[in-house]
Scaffold this active site. Structure first.
Site, short mmCIF file in Angstrom:
data_model
loop_
_atom_site.label_atom_id
_atom_site.label_comp_id
_atom_site.label_asym_id
_atom_site.label_seq_id
_atom_site.Cartn_x
_atom_site.Cartn_y
_atom_site.Cartn_z
N VAL A 131 0.92 -1.16 -0.07
CA VAL A 131 -0.04 -0.02 -0.09
C VAL A 131 0.86 1.38 0.02
O VAL A 131 1.83 1.29 0.88
CB VAL A 131 -1.03 0.06 1.24
N GLY A 164 3.06 1.91 -2.36
CA GLY A 164 4.43 1.33 -2.43
C GLY A 164 5.66 1.91 -1.91
O GLY A 164 6.55 1.20 -1.20
N LYS A 187 -5.97 -2.33 -1.83
CA LYS A 187 -5.39 -1.70 -0.91
C LYS A 187 -6.40 -1.40 0.19
O LYS A 187 -6.07 -1.41 1.43
CB LYS A 187 -4.77 -0.52 -1.46
N1 LIG Z 1 5.91 -1.66 -9.73
C1 LIG Z 1 5.47 -1.34 -8.52
O1 LIG Z 1 5.66 0.01 -8.39
C2 LIG Z 1 4.70 -2.00 -7.49
C3 LIG Z 1 4.54 -1.17 -6.30
C4 LIG Z 1 3.89 -1.84 -5.41
C5 LIG Z 1 3.54 -3.30 -5.51
N2 LIG Z 1 3.95 -3.97 -6.57
C6 LIG Z 1 3.78 -5.34 -6.71
O2 LIG Z 1 4.98 -6.00 -6.75
C7 LIG Z 1 4.99 -7.20 -7.51
C8 LIG Z 1 5.97 -7.10 -8.41
O3 LIG Z 1 6.00 -6.13 -9.47
P1 LIG Z 1 6.79 -5.92 -10.69
O4 LIG Z 1 6.46 -4.39 -11.09
O5 LIG Z 1 8.01 -6.32 -10.30
O6 LIG Z 1 6.03 -7.04 -11.61
P2 LIG Z 1 6.95 -7.79 -12.91
O7 LIG Z 1 7.99 -6.51 -13.53
O8 LIG Z 1 5.63 -8.18 -13.79
O9 LIG Z 1 7.80 -8.84 -12.42
C9 LIG Z 1 7.04 -9.89 -11.90
C10 LIG Z 1 7.78 -11.17 -11.87
O10 LIG Z 1 7.43 -12.40 -11.34
C11 LIG Z 1 7.72 -13.46 -12.28
N3 LIG Z 1 6.64 -14.48 -12.19
C12 LIG Z 1 5.31 -14.54 -12.77
N4 LIG Z 1 4.94 -15.70 -12.27
C13 LIG Z 1 5.65 -16.25 -11.68
C14 LIG Z 1 5.65 -17.51 -10.89
N5 LIG Z 1 4.55 -18.39 -10.82
N6 LIG Z 1 6.72 -17.82 -9.97
C15 LIG Z 1 7.81 -17.32 -9.92
N7 LIG Z 1 7.92 -15.95 -10.68
C16 LIG Z 1 6.75 -15.64 -11.48
C17 LIG Z 1 7.84 -12.62 -13.43
O11 LIG Z 1 8.75 -13.86 -14.32
P3 LIG Z 1 9.29 -13.38 -15.76
O12 LIG Z 1 10.26 -12.42 -15.68
O13 LIG Z 1 9.73 -14.70 -16.35
O14 LIG Z 1 7.92 -12.90 -16.46
C18 LIG Z 1 8.60 -11.53 -13.00
O15 LIG Z 1 9.88 -11.89 -12.83
C19 LIG Z 1 3.48 -7.31 -8.07
O16 LIG Z 1 2.72 -8.06 -7.43
C20 LIG Z 1 3.30 -5.77 -7.92
O17 LIG Z 1 1.78 -5.77 -7.77
C21 LIG Z 1 4.44 -3.27 -7.62
#
Ligand SMILES: NC(=O)c1ccc[n+]([C@@H]2O[C@H](COP(=O)([O-])OP(=O)(O)OC[C@H]3O[C@@H](n4cnc5c(N)ncnc54)[C@H](OP(=O)(O)O)[C@@H]3O)[C@@H](O)[C@H]2O)c1
Length: 340
Positions: A155, A157, A227
């Site tokens: 929440v 982030g 959130k």
């Molecule tokens: N980005 C932000 O600003 C932010 C803020 C707050 C919270 N979040 C949360 O943080 C989390 C990560 O965000 P992100 O932006 O880093 O997302 P992202 O760039 O889409 O990365 C997600 C990662 O998870 C991997 N993945 C998908 N399915 C999987 C599985 N079954 N087992 C293991 N790994 C798996 C993906 O693999 P591949 O590389 O192979 O596709 C990728 O490495 C999300 O839940 C998001 O809601 C993000």
């Protein structure tokens, strides 16, 4: 003391986390006597792991590796590997869940977190969906096993807002409302400043990487609703995602923006829980330009907590990979200091 962490999900936040660990590892060791060892990293197709911990050079190379291919990294990579083998080989102290938040059931986050707890690991999440669907179950299992689950990054982030909620142990909260989604706040800010419609503002947000290709979770209010669910459960008040009424941001036209501006108002996408009225909703709202939330623009988030002794206003960066990773690292440290 060595703290072995497993980063599950190596996308934008996972890579930012690895980079911050490389940058801050020595400082953390000097200041707190904790040595953070990344023993495993997994993406959707494979993993790298070493029970001794990956060294800095490996981490730096992995950060630059193409998506979905860390399993090909020599000599520590393996494609198609499951959690059993990673846990058998590395026994992580802390499982960091950074897989995508999936609001169609919460997987793979739920299974991964439950697995980590079963294997005796503490859990740190940025993945929201696992908590949205299974908050009480996850916390209950952790409590029974003497483990901790930390989730500051879920929440606002990049801002430690959850810590504020957790600190309100006896104070009665009547209402929480604010701007909880950075993408939609950026889009609305752009509409007000450039007097363009939603699709044009969204196009701009996509072109600079602020909005995803399919930003449905943002535009339909699902992310903000998630959130609210996490916030309410943090205060010990059960709330499910289907209990949150949502009005799409698509309902806001350029004409609405112009009408609001003419009357000295702005439109914000407001998420709120009114505990007295038992109402939770995410909806576009017109607010006067002297309202504290009116000046919260772009990628900023802000929340007002109304409680029995007054109000708390809290504002900060809503997301961003590095900002979010910084909160994940804070949680890793607080989980570690609790005696891993
Ligand atoms: N980005 C932000 O600003 C932010 C803020 C707050 C919270 N979040 C949360 O943080 C989390 C990560 O965000 P992100 O932006 O880093 O997302 P992202 O760039 O889409 O990365 C997600 C990662 O998870 C991997 N993945 C998908 N399915 C999987 C599985 N079954 N087992 C293991 N790994 C798996 C993906 O693999 P591949 O590389 O192979 O596709 C990728 O490495 C999300 O839940 C998001 O809601 C993000």
């Amino acid at each position: 003391m060595n703290i072995k962490i497993f980063i599950n999900g190596f996308g934008c936040v996972g890579r930012a986390l690895a980079k911050i660990i490389v940058e801050k590892r020595d400082v953390i060791e000097k200041k707190y006597g904790l040595r953070i060892e990344v023993v495993a990293i997994k993406d959707s197709r494979g993993a790298v792991f070493s029970s001794e911990g990956l060294d800095i050079n490996d981490l730096l190379k992995l950060i630059e590796y193409p998506r979905s291919s860390i399993g090909l990294y020599e000599p520590y990579g393996r494609m198609d590997i499951g959690l059993d083998e990673i846990y058998d080989q590395c026994s992580p102290d802390i499982h960091v869940e950074l897989t995508p938040s999936n609001y169609d059931g919460g997987e793979p986050g739920i299974s991964n977190v439950l697995y980590a707890l079963k294997r005796g690991a503490n859990v740190v999440l940025a993945n929201k969906a696992a908590l949205v669907y299974k908050f009480r179950e996850i916390m209950g299992i952790a409590r029974k096993k003497g483990l901790v689950v930390k989730y500051k990054a879920t929440v606002m982030g990049g801002t430690p807002f959850i810590d504020i909620l957790l600190s309100l142990k006896t104070i009665h909260v009547s209402k929480i409302y604010g701007i909880l989604n950075a993408t939609t706040n950026y889009v609305l800010t752009y509409m007000h400043r450039h007097l363009v419609d939603l699709d044009e503002a969204l196009g701009n947000a996509k072109s600079i990487g602020i909005a995803e290709k399919n930003p449905i979770y943002d535009i339909e209010g699902i992310d903000a609703a998630a959130k609210l669910v996490i916030m309410s459960n943090t205060l010990g008040i059960p709330l499910g995602i289907n209990d949150v009424m949502r009005t799409s941001l698509r309902n806001v036209s350029l004409k609405d923006i112009v009408d609001a501006l003419r009357k000295g108002e702005v439109i914000k996408y407001i998420a709120q829980i009114d505990f007295e009225e038992q109402l939770a909703e995410v909806a576009p709202r017109r607010i006067e330009s002297n309202n504290m939330l009116a000046g919260i623009d772009g990628l900023m988030n802000a929340v007002v907590i109304e409680h029995e002794y007054g109000n708390i206003f809290f504002s900060g960066k809503g997301g961003g990979c590095r900002e979010t990773a910084s909160m994940v690292l804070e949680d890793i440290l607080s989980a570690s200091m609790r005696g891993v």
